[in-house]
Scaffold this active site. Structure first.
Site, PDB file in Angstrom:
ATOM      1  CG  HIS A  87      -2.941   8.379  -0.282  1.00 16.96           C
ATOM      2  ND1 HIS A  87      -4.195   7.844  -0.386  1.00 16.96           N
ATOM      3  CD2 HIS A  87      -2.421   7.884   0.872  1.00 16.96           C
ATOM      4  CE1 HIS A  87      -4.413   7.037   0.649  1.00 16.96           C
ATOM      5  NE2 HIS A  87      -3.358   7.050   1.437  1.00 16.96           N
ATOM      6  CG  HIS A 140      -0.845   8.152   5.660  1.00 15.27           C
ATOM      7  ND1 HIS A 140      -1.489   9.196   5.045  1.00 15.27           N
ATOM      8  CD2 HIS A 140      -1.350   7.029   5.105  1.00 15.27           C
ATOM      9  CE1 HIS A 140      -2.344   8.713   4.142  1.00 15.27           C
ATOM     10  NE2 HIS A 140      -2.277   7.403   4.161  1.00 15.27           N
ATOM     11  CG  ASP A 187      -0.928   4.141   3.081  1.00 14.71           C
ATOM     12  OD1 ASP A 187      -1.013   4.875   2.078  1.00 14.71           O
ATOM     13  OD2 ASP A 187      -1.675   4.252   4.056  1.00 14.71           O
ATOM     14  CG  ASP A 204      -2.045   0.948   1.134  1.00 15.58           C
ATOM     15  OD1 ASP A 204      -1.797   2.161   0.971  1.00 15.58           O
ATOM     16  OD2 ASP A 204      -3.192   0.492   1.211  1.00 15.58           O
ATOM     17  CG  ASP A 255      -3.118   1.627  -2.508  1.00 14.47           C
ATOM     18  OD1 ASP A 255      -1.888   1.857  -2.463  1.00 14.47           O
ATOM     19  OD2 ASP A 255      -3.820   1.586  -1.493  1.00 14.47           O
ATOM     20  CG  HIS A 256      -2.670   5.450  -2.956  1.00 13.21           C
ATOM     21  ND1 HIS A 256      -1.727   5.726  -1.992  1.00 13.21           N
ATOM     22  CD2 HIS A 256      -3.646   4.759  -2.324  1.00 13.21           C
ATOM     23  CE1 HIS A 256      -2.135   5.235  -0.833  1.00 13.21           C
ATOM     24  NE2 HIS A 256      -3.286   4.631  -1.003  1.00 13.21           N
ATOM     25  CB  THR A 273      -6.612   2.192   0.645  1.00 13.52           C
ATOM     26  OG1 THR A 273      -5.463   2.937   0.997  1.00 13.52           O
ATOM     27  CG2 THR A 273      -6.331   0.717   0.765  1.00 13.52           C
ATOM     28  CG  ASN A 293     -10.284   4.329   1.902  1.00 11.30           C
ATOM     29  OD1 ASN A 293     -10.270   3.606   0.911  1.00 11.30           O
ATOM     30  ND2 ASN A 293      -9.183   4.909   2.377  1.00 11.30           N
TER      31      ASN A 293
END
Ligand SMILES: *[C@@H]1O[C@H](CO)[C@@H](O)[C@H](O)[C@H]1NC(C)=O
Ligand SMILES: *[C@@H]1O[C@H](CO)[C@@H](O)[C@H](O)[C@H]1NC(C)=O
Ligand SMILES: *[C@@H]1O[C@H](CO)[C@@H](O)[C@H](O)[C@H]1NC(C)=O
Ligand SMILES: *[C@@H]1O[C@H](CO)[C@@H](O)[C@H](O)[C@H]1NC(C)=O
Ligand SMILES: *[C@@H]1O[C@H](CO)[C@@H](O)[C@H](O)[C@H]1NC(C)=O
Length: 433
Positions: A344, A196, A192, A35, A239-240, A71, A92
């Site tokens: 994101h 963050h 991820d 992720d 995912d990103h 996500t 989400n």
């Protein structure tokens, strides 16, 4: 420590009661998502295992995720080949604009009707014999069906525990060899969370990329030891990406002149750069006019006018007003409750939202770098590798065919044993709720 293991083993023994097709000659597929792995995260860290995989397989310069770049929606695009407005998983969070109820990420994983909105994820199509380890969307039932074998993350889960990652890889190897599954999807909640919490340029994120790289080394070693190297196609994707949050000149809806929350019936704000609003009866024009020029980095649209290139707004779940902000800027609602250093959800054309795509195995060329492509194309590639007929989708096999070995005969369509792999759900929203 890991309450869902009991469930996994229960699922395993259940599957053993079904006659297991004996070793087919078909190639197996392992889809792995790390992720929030930004496309260039391997450029400022030493990543010998990712480099070896690129040398032995295919690497896309980057992959463009779907919008909004968060996500569950983006994973569901990987699994269905559809943009958000076509698969319906537009956030989400599950929400109901009449009652105002909103459910956080983990609870939303269990709301079947949120996921089962007209698109079948590949493991249901393929299964109708699949299984999953923590993959977003893996917990829901689709048309009353769920994946055969799966491992669903518990509510409180340490997404960064490397020992646990290796245990999950060992489970995957067992599912491939002992249970003879053909497809597994495996999910990791990092990098991820580190992105963050500490920001995409931080030492912590770089350390996490080293951990991801070690994990890929371990995974490929276990693939060899399990005798799967010659018939397993491994795809590593995400995912990103991740953007550094700008903490000056912030967008704060509460402070916008002439705006009042008493004009709003429903709001979904404080979720990175994305916002959904339902104004009260008769208030739409007023709310729109006070917000539209409120901040130079804030974009406000009526649903019908939202830019088509995002393939996002044309769905009944999308509210009459939509907000998104430019890279770096998050949207604060009533109070400031977002403190992440990385975020994101931004425009999928922003380079920092781009993500990775790597593949190695018998179906893939070696040492090939391909041009960027959109993540809607991954689904039809998976179908091709598994020899199954895709459901209607928004991708194109032509976009991904150049990475396949020319002349490599792909397996004919027939029933397979599929398993959907390990989805470690994100810890990333911890700072928000
Ligand atoms: C939202 O809540 C209303 C009122 O309880 C209900 O009628 C409606 O079916 C709900 N919508 C969804 C999508 O759950
Ligand atoms: C998708 O969900 C929306 C409401 O959330 C509903 O109106 C629509 O009928 C659903 N579509 C399908 C195909 O399930
Ligand atoms: C998660 O596990 C790792 C060890 O693998 C540890 O370093 C980290 O502190 C743990 N995080 C939490 C929140 O417990
Ligand atoms: C990491 O996971 C292993 C195996 O699941 C467990 O034994 C260990 O206690 C975990 N460590 C932390 C810090 O959570
Ligand atoms: C706010 O409302 C007042 C009074 O209607 C008006 O004069 C002013 O131009 C409005 N300001 C903005 C930014 O809309």
């Amino acid at each position: 420590m890991f309450p869902s293991l009991g469930f996994v083993f229960a699922a395993l023994s259940l599957v053993r009661c079904i006659p297991v097709q004996q070793v087919s000659s078909r190639n197996k597929v392992l889809l792995v998502s790390f992720d929030g792995f930004r496309w260039n995260y391997d450029q400022d860290v030493d990543t010998p295992n990712l480099d070896a995989m690129a040398a032995e397989g295919v690497k896309a310069r980057y992959m463009t995720p779907a919008f909004i770049t968060i996500t569950s929606p983006c994973h569901f695009t990987l699994l269905t080949g559809r943009y958000l407005e076509n698969h319906g998983v537009i956030h989400n969070m599950w929400f109901n604009t009449s009652t105002g109820v909103k459910l956080p990420y983990h609870s939303t994983q269990g709301v079947d009707s949120w996921w089962d909105n007209g698109s079948l994820p590949i493991w249901i199509t393929a299964q109708r014999q699949a299984s999953s380890i923590y993959f977003p969307g893996g917990r829901a039932k689709y048309q009353g069906e769920e994946v055969n074998m799966k491992l669903v993350e518990p509510l409180l889960f340490n997404y960064s525990n490397e020992t646990n990652w290796r245990e999950n890889i060992d489970i995957v190897m067992q599912w491939f060899t002992v249970n003879n599954l053909d497809f597994i999807a495996l999910y990791f909640g990092e990098p991820d969370s580190a992105g963050h919490k500490y920001g995409p340029e931080s030492t912590e994120r770089k350390n996490m990329i080293e951990q991801v790289d070690r994990t890929i080394g371990y995974l490929r070693q276990r693939i060899k030891e399990s005798g799967l190297e010659s018939n397993l196609n491994l795809i590593i994707t995400s995912d990103h990406g991740m953007e550094t949050v700008i903490k000056t000149d912030e967008i704060h809806i509460q402070t916008v002149q002439n705006f009042t929350f008493s004009d709003i019936q429903f709001e979904l704000l404080d979720y990175g750069p994305n916002g959904l609003l339902v104004p009260k009866e008769g208030k739409l024009e007023h709310v729109y006019s006070v917000l539209k020029n409120a901040h130079p980095k804030l974009h406000v649209y009526k649903k019908a006018d939202f830019p088509r290139r995002f393939h996002y707004a044309n769905h009944p779940r999308i509210t009459p007003l939509l907000l998104y902000s430019d890279p770096g800027y998050v949207i604060h609602g009533r109070y400031k409750v977002q403190f992440n250093k990385g975020e994101h959800g931004f425009d999928n054309e922003a380079m920092n939202m781009k993500t990775i795509f790597r593949a190695v195995g018998p179906a893939f060329k070696q040492g090939l770098v391909v041009e960027p492509f959109e993540s809607v194309n991954v689904y039809v590639l998976l179908c091709e590798l598994l020899g199954i007929t895709p459901e209607p989708h928004d991708g194109s096999l032509e976009a991904v065919k150049p990475m396949l070995r020319s002349g490599a005969p792909l397996p004919p369509a027939k029933k397979l044993t599929v398993m959907l792999g390990i989805a470690l759900v994100l810890g990333c929203w911890g700072g928000i709720y």
